[in-house]
Design a protein around this motif. Sequence first.
Motif, PDB file in Angstrom:
ATOM      1  N   ALA A   1       2.678   2.761  -3.543  1.00 26.08           N
ATOM      2  CA  ALA A   1       2.776   3.715  -4.655  1.00 26.08           C
ATOM      3  C   ALA A   1       1.701   4.795  -4.547  1.00 26.08           C
ATOM      4  O   ALA A   1       1.964   5.970  -4.811  1.00 26.08           O
ATOM      5  CB  ALA A   1       2.655   2.972  -5.988  1.00 26.08           C
ATOM      6  N   ALA A   2       0.487   4.410  -4.156  1.00 26.49           N
ATOM      7  CA  ALA A   2      -0.594   5.396  -4.019  1.00 26.49           C
ATOM      8  C   ALA A   2      -0.280   6.392  -2.912  1.00 26.49           C
ATOM      9  O   ALA A   2      -0.486   7.601  -3.074  1.00 26.49           O
ATOM     10  CB  ALA A   2      -1.924   4.681  -3.750  1.00 26.49           C
ATOM     11  N   ARG A   3       0.229   5.904  -1.776  1.00 28.10           N
ATOM     12  CA  ARG A   3       0.584   6.805  -0.673  1.00 28.10           C
ATOM     13  C   ARG A   3       1.684   7.771  -1.094  1.00 28.10           C
ATOM     14  O   ARG A   3       1.637   8.970  -0.799  1.00 28.10           O
ATOM     15  CB  ARG A   3       1.012   6.003   0.559  1.00 28.10           C
ATOM     16  CG  ARG A   3      -0.120   5.284   1.275  1.00 28.10           C
ATOM     17  CD  ARG A   3       0.313   4.826   2.665  1.00 28.10           C
ATOM     18  NE  ARG A   3       1.448   3.927   2.615  1.00 28.10           N
ATOM     19  CZ  ARG A   3       1.349   2.596   2.560  1.00 28.10           C
ATOM     20  NH1 ARG A   3       0.144   2.038   2.524  1.00 28.10           N
ATOM     21  NH2 ARG A   3       2.422   1.834   2.543  1.00 28.10           N
ATOM     22  N   LEU A   4       2.710   7.245  -1.770  1.00 30.66           N
ATOM     23  CA  LEU A   4       3.829   8.081  -2.204  1.00 30.66           C
ATOM     24  C   LEU A   4       3.365   9.148  -3.197  1.00 30.66           C
ATOM     25  O   LEU A   4       3.740  10.322  -3.093  1.00 30.66           O
ATOM     26  CB  LEU A   4       4.903   7.199  -2.838  1.00 30.66           C
ATOM     27  CG  LEU A   4       6.141   7.928  -3.387  1.00 30.66           C
ATOM     28  CD1 LEU A   4       6.880   8.651  -2.271  1.00 30.66           C
ATOM     29  CD2 LEU A   4       7.065   6.928  -4.097  1.00 30.66           C
ATOM     30  N   THR A   5       2.544   8.745  -4.160  1.00 26.18           N
ATOM     31  CA  THR A   5       2.063   9.698  -5.161  1.00 26.18           C
ATOM     32  C   THR A   5       1.184  10.765  -4.523  1.00 26.18           C
ATOM     33  O   THR A   5       1.259  11.946  -4.877  1.00 26.18           O
ATOM     34  CB  THR A   5       1.293   8.962  -6.264  1.00 26.18           C
ATOM     35  OG1 THR A   5       2.096   7.900  -6.789  1.00 26.18           O
ATOM     36  CG2 THR A   5       0.935   9.908  -7.397  1.00 26.18           C
ATOM     37  N   LEU A   6       0.344  10.363  -3.571  1.00 22.05           N
ATOM     38  CA  LEU A   6      -0.508  11.336  -2.895  1.00 22.05           C
ATOM     39  C   LEU A   6       0.336  12.341  -2.114  1.00 22.05           C
ATOM     40  O   LEU A   6       0.047  13.545  -2.130  1.00 22.05           O
ATOM     41  CB  LEU A   6      -1.490  10.624  -1.961  1.00 22.05           C
ATOM     42  CG  LEU A   6      -2.410  11.547  -1.161  1.00 22.05           C
ATOM     43  CD1 LEU A   6      -3.289  12.376  -2.086  1.00 22.05           C
ATOM     44  CD2 LEU A   6      -3.254  10.753  -0.175  1.00 22.05           C
ATOM     45  N   ARG A   7       1.382  11.866  -1.426  1.00 22.83           N
ATOM     46  CA  ARG A   7       2.245  12.789  -0.687  1.00 22.83           C
ATOM     47  C   ARG A   7       2.923  13.769  -1.636  1.00 22.83           C
ATOM     48  O   ARG A   7       3.025  14.969  -1.354  1.00 22.83           O
ATOM     49  CB  ARG A   7       3.284  12.011   0.115  1.00 22.83           C
ATOM     50  CG  ARG A   7       2.746  11.314   1.345  1.00 22.83           C
ATOM     51  CD  ARG A   7       3.854  10.966   2.335  1.00 22.83           C
ATOM     52  NE  ARG A   7       4.839  10.078   1.743  1.00 22.83           N
ATOM     53  CZ  ARG A   7       4.770   8.744   1.787  1.00 22.83           C
ATOM     54  NH1 ARG A   7       3.723   8.160   2.378  1.00 22.83           N
ATOM     55  NH2 ARG A   7       5.713   8.000   1.245  1.00 22.83           N
ATOM     56  N   HIS A   8       3.396  13.273  -2.768  1.00 22.11           N
ATOM     57  CA  HIS A   8       4.052  14.140  -3.746  1.00 22.11           C
ATOM     58  C   HIS A   8       3.056  15.149  -4.319  1.00 22.11           C
ATOM     59  O   HIS A   8       3.360  16.339  -4.449  1.00 22.11           O
ATOM     60  CB  HIS A   8       4.658  13.289  -4.860  1.00 22.11           C
ATOM     61  CG  HIS A   8       5.635  14.036  -5.708  1.00 22.11           C
ATOM     62  ND1 HIS A   8       6.400  13.436  -6.678  1.00 22.11           N
ATOM     63  CD2 HIS A   8       5.962  15.363  -5.750  1.00 22.11           C
ATOM     64  CE1 HIS A   8       7.161  14.344  -7.265  1.00 22.11           C
ATOM     65  NE2 HIS A   8       6.918  15.518  -6.730  1.00 22.11           N
ATOM     66  N   LEU A   9       1.845  14.682  -4.653  1.00 22.64           N
ATOM     67  CA  LEU A   9       0.809  15.567  -5.179  1.00 22.64           C
ATOM     68  C   LEU A   9       0.452  16.652  -4.158  1.00 22.64           C
ATOM     69  O   LEU A   9       0.324  17.839  -4.502  1.00 22.64           O
ATOM     70  CB  LEU A   9      -0.436  14.748  -5.539  1.00 22.64           C
ATOM     71  CG  LEU A   9      -1.650  15.514  -6.067  1.00 22.64           C
ATOM     72  CD1 LEU A   9      -1.326  16.220  -7.373  1.00 22.64           C
ATOM     73  CD2 LEU A   9      -2.827  14.549  -6.253  1.00 22.64           C
ATOM     74  N   THR A  10       0.328  16.272  -2.899  1.00 19.23           N
ATOM     75  CA  THR A  10       0.003  17.232  -1.842  1.00 19.23           C
ATOM     76  C   THR A  10       1.109  18.273  -1.683  1.00 19.23           C
ATOM     77  O   THR A  10       0.849  19.466  -1.525  1.00 19.23           O
ATOM     78  CB  THR A  10      -0.226  16.488  -0.512  1.00 19.23           C
ATOM     79  OG1 THR A  10      -1.262  15.523  -0.678  1.00 19.23           O
ATOM     80  CG2 THR A  10      -0.633  17.450   0.586  1.00 19.23           C
ATOM     81  N   HIS A  11       2.358  17.790  -1.744  1.00 21.77           N
ATOM     82  CA  HIS A  11       3.486  18.713  -1.626  1.00 21.77           C
ATOM     83  C   HIS A  11       3.508  19.711  -2.778  1.00 21.77           C
ATOM     84  O   HIS A  11       3.664  20.924  -2.572  1.00 21.77           O
ATOM     85  CB  HIS A  11       4.795  17.926  -1.594  1.00 21.77           C
ATOM     86  CG  HIS A  11       6.025  18.787  -1.719  1.00 21.77           C
ATOM     87  ND1 HIS A  11       6.529  19.522  -0.657  1.00 21.77           N
ATOM     88  CD2 HIS A  11       6.824  19.056  -2.791  1.00 21.77           C
ATOM     89  CE1 HIS A  11       7.578  20.193  -1.070  1.00 21.77           C
ATOM     90  NE2 HIS A  11       7.782  19.939  -2.354  1.00 21.77           N
ATOM     91  N   GLU A  12       3.343  19.223  -4.003  1.00 20.44           N
ATOM     92  CA  GLU A  12       3.391  20.111  -5.166  1.00 20.44           C
ATOM     93  C   GLU A  12       2.217  21.086  -5.166  1.00 20.44           C
ATOM     94  O   GLU A  12       2.357  22.240  -5.579  1.00 20.44           O
ATOM     95  CB  GLU A  12       3.396  19.286  -6.453  1.00 20.44           C
ATOM     96  CG  GLU A  12       4.659  18.468  -6.668  1.00 20.44           C
ATOM     97  CD  GLU A  12       5.876  19.342  -6.956  1.00 20.44           C
ATOM     98  OE1 GLU A  12       5.709  20.546  -7.258  1.00 20.44           O
ATOM     99  OE2 GLU A  12       7.009  18.819  -6.876  1.00 20.44           O
ATOM    100  N   TYR A  13       1.062  20.632  -4.697  1.00 22.54           N
ATOM    101  CA  TYR A  13      -0.102  21.513  -4.626  1.00 22.54           C
ATOM    102  C   TYR A  13       0.169  22.698  -3.705  1.00 22.54           C
ATOM    103  O   TYR A  13      -0.213  23.841  -3.995  1.00 22.54           O
ATOM    104  CB  TYR A  13      -1.315  20.722  -4.137  1.00 22.54           C
ATOM    105  CG  TYR A  13      -2.572  21.557  -4.008  1.00 22.54           C
ATOM    106  CD1 TYR A  13      -3.321  21.894  -5.123  1.00 22.54           C
ATOM    107  CD2 TYR A  13      -2.996  22.019  -2.758  1.00 22.54           C
ATOM    108  CE1 TYR A  13      -4.476  22.666  -5.002  1.00 22.54           C
ATOM    109  CE2 TYR A  13      -4.136  22.792  -2.631  1.00 22.54           C
ATOM    110  CZ  TYR A  13      -4.880  23.105  -3.758  1.00 22.54           C
ATOM    111  OH  TYR A  13      -6.012  23.876  -3.640  1.00 22.54           O
ATOM    112  N   ALA A  14       0.835  22.429  -2.594  1.00 23.77           N
ATOM    113  CA  ALA A  14       1.109  23.487  -1.620  1.00 23.77           C
ATOM    114  C   ALA A  14       2.285  24.372  -2.038  1.00 23.77           C
ATOM    115  O   ALA A  14       2.386  25.520  -1.608  1.00 23.77           O
ATOM    116  CB  ALA A  14       1.398  22.875  -0.247  1.00 23.77           C
TER     117      ALA A  14
END
Length: 228
Positions: free
Chosen positions: A69-82
């Motif tokens: 869950a942490a990996r998935l959320t981090l990937r989503h957060l990184t995508h939205e940030y960019a």
Amino acid sequence: TLRHRVDFTDCAVEAGGWLWVSSGQVHQYVPDDLTTTRGTIVIWQPGFVLADPPFDQSPLLPTGPHARAARLTLRHLTHEYADLASLPLDAHLQTLRMLLSVLLLRLSHVRPDPVSSAPADDTFRRYSAALERDFRTSHQVADYAAALGYSPRTLTRATLAATGTTAKQYLDARILLEAKRLLVHTDATAADVSRTLGFGEPTDFAKFFRKREGRTPLEFRAVARGQT
């Protein structure tokens, strides 16, 4: 594995691990590790999300569902940030707030909370906040207890439940930490540090420091800066 030093405490973050470094803490890397280690640093301004630093800020290593869950959320957060252009700015910021809150909430449940009642936890949070505001001028637990409407014994019980130390030990540790920061990361004299931290006389500060650290303030500075 990436080694860190946070406020004079050494720790190592293993692959997949996380480390919370709070605003105001002194954070250092081990240079040799930076050539072989990759990771993501998530930084936000105070107030961007409603999240308090964990009481135990040692490294976390999520496993099982928490890790996924942490990996998935981090990937989503990184995508939205960019992806700044596809949403209006207000919606973009709200998305980041929500995803960061999810990440922090997930990480907050990796390590079981200390066994304590809700009232004691609230008592400690109030004490910790008051201490952080006033430790430079108030060195007595009784003063905090009176200001917050508790007895010193109540503050000690709440602090023991949250941190494993007494209210006085928690207060002294915060004063000592600030003294170390000033001694190592500024050129202030011991007398200057004494005044900044609210000691009546430099000799009182020297006794306080030596009792808890085992050396004088200037001896600590020399060792920490590699001068002896």
